[in-house]
Motif scaffolding. Sequence first.
Motif, PDB file in Angstrom:
ATOM      1  N   SER A  55      16.405  27.310   0.056  1.00  0.00           N
ATOM      2  CA  SER A  55      15.911  27.370  -1.323  1.00  0.00           C
ATOM      3  C   SER A  55      16.208  28.723  -1.962  1.00  0.00           C
ATOM      4  O   SER A  55      16.603  28.792  -3.132  1.00  0.00           O
ATOM      5  N   GLN A  56      16.036  29.786  -1.199  1.00  0.00           N
ATOM      6  CA  GLN A  56      16.331  31.124  -1.723  1.00  0.00           C
ATOM      7  C   GLN A  56      17.804  31.228  -2.107  1.00  0.00           C
ATOM      8  O   GLN A  56      18.139  31.758  -3.177  1.00  0.00           O
ATOM      9  N   TYR A  57      18.687  30.741  -1.244  1.00  0.00           N
ATOM     10  CA  TYR A  57      20.121  30.760  -1.547  1.00  0.00           C
ATOM     11  C   TYR A  57      20.430  29.900  -2.773  1.00  0.00           C
ATOM     12  O   TYR A  57      21.261  30.272  -3.607  1.00  0.00           O
ATOM     13  N   ALA A  58      19.790  28.753  -2.873  1.00  0.00           N
ATOM     14  CA  ALA A  58      20.012  27.882  -4.033  1.00  0.00           C
ATOM     15  C   ALA A  58      19.638  28.616  -5.322  1.00  0.00           C
ATOM     16  O   ALA A  58      20.399  28.597  -6.302  1.00  0.00           O
ATOM     17  N   PHE A  59      18.492  29.278  -5.321  1.00  0.00           N
ATOM     18  CA  PHE A  59      18.063  30.007  -6.514  1.00  0.00           C
ATOM     19  C   PHE A  59      18.984  31.186  -6.831  1.00  0.00           C
ATOM     20  O   PHE A  59      19.274  31.464  -7.994  1.00  0.00           O
TER      21      PHE A  59
END
Length: 135
Positions: A6-10
């Motif tokens: 999720s962090q990478y997606a954001f």
Amino acid sequence: MLSKKSQYAFKALSFLVEKIEEGPILISEIAQKKNIPIKFLENILLQLKKADVLDSKKGKGGGYFFKEKPENVSLAKIIRLVNGPIALLPCVSLNFYEKCEDCSEEHCGLHDVLVDVRDASLGVLEKKTLLDLVN
């Protein structure tokens, strides 16, 4: 806790928001600028493409770009797409509900507290959009 995925997606999506006027952005550029492993990023961007958040163009001038306007995409939607439930227990989830495997109680106080946590989190995550990541 927010997963690394999720962090990478954001990170990737905020970069695409910043570069929205430039057209399609190469996955290699996103990976390099945001320090995201390219294989991991490929998986994330494909998920977002399948969900119609992003689209891609092949060939010269190709790359990823928004299919849906960033101001219309909530942070909750992204978390659910790449990570699954937002709730801390499966019995509290709105979209991924499951009865807890080891639950034998008629009434669970933890469930009640985590419903409040879920509602408070969703109150923020549903209102904030990808545009809020860069403003």
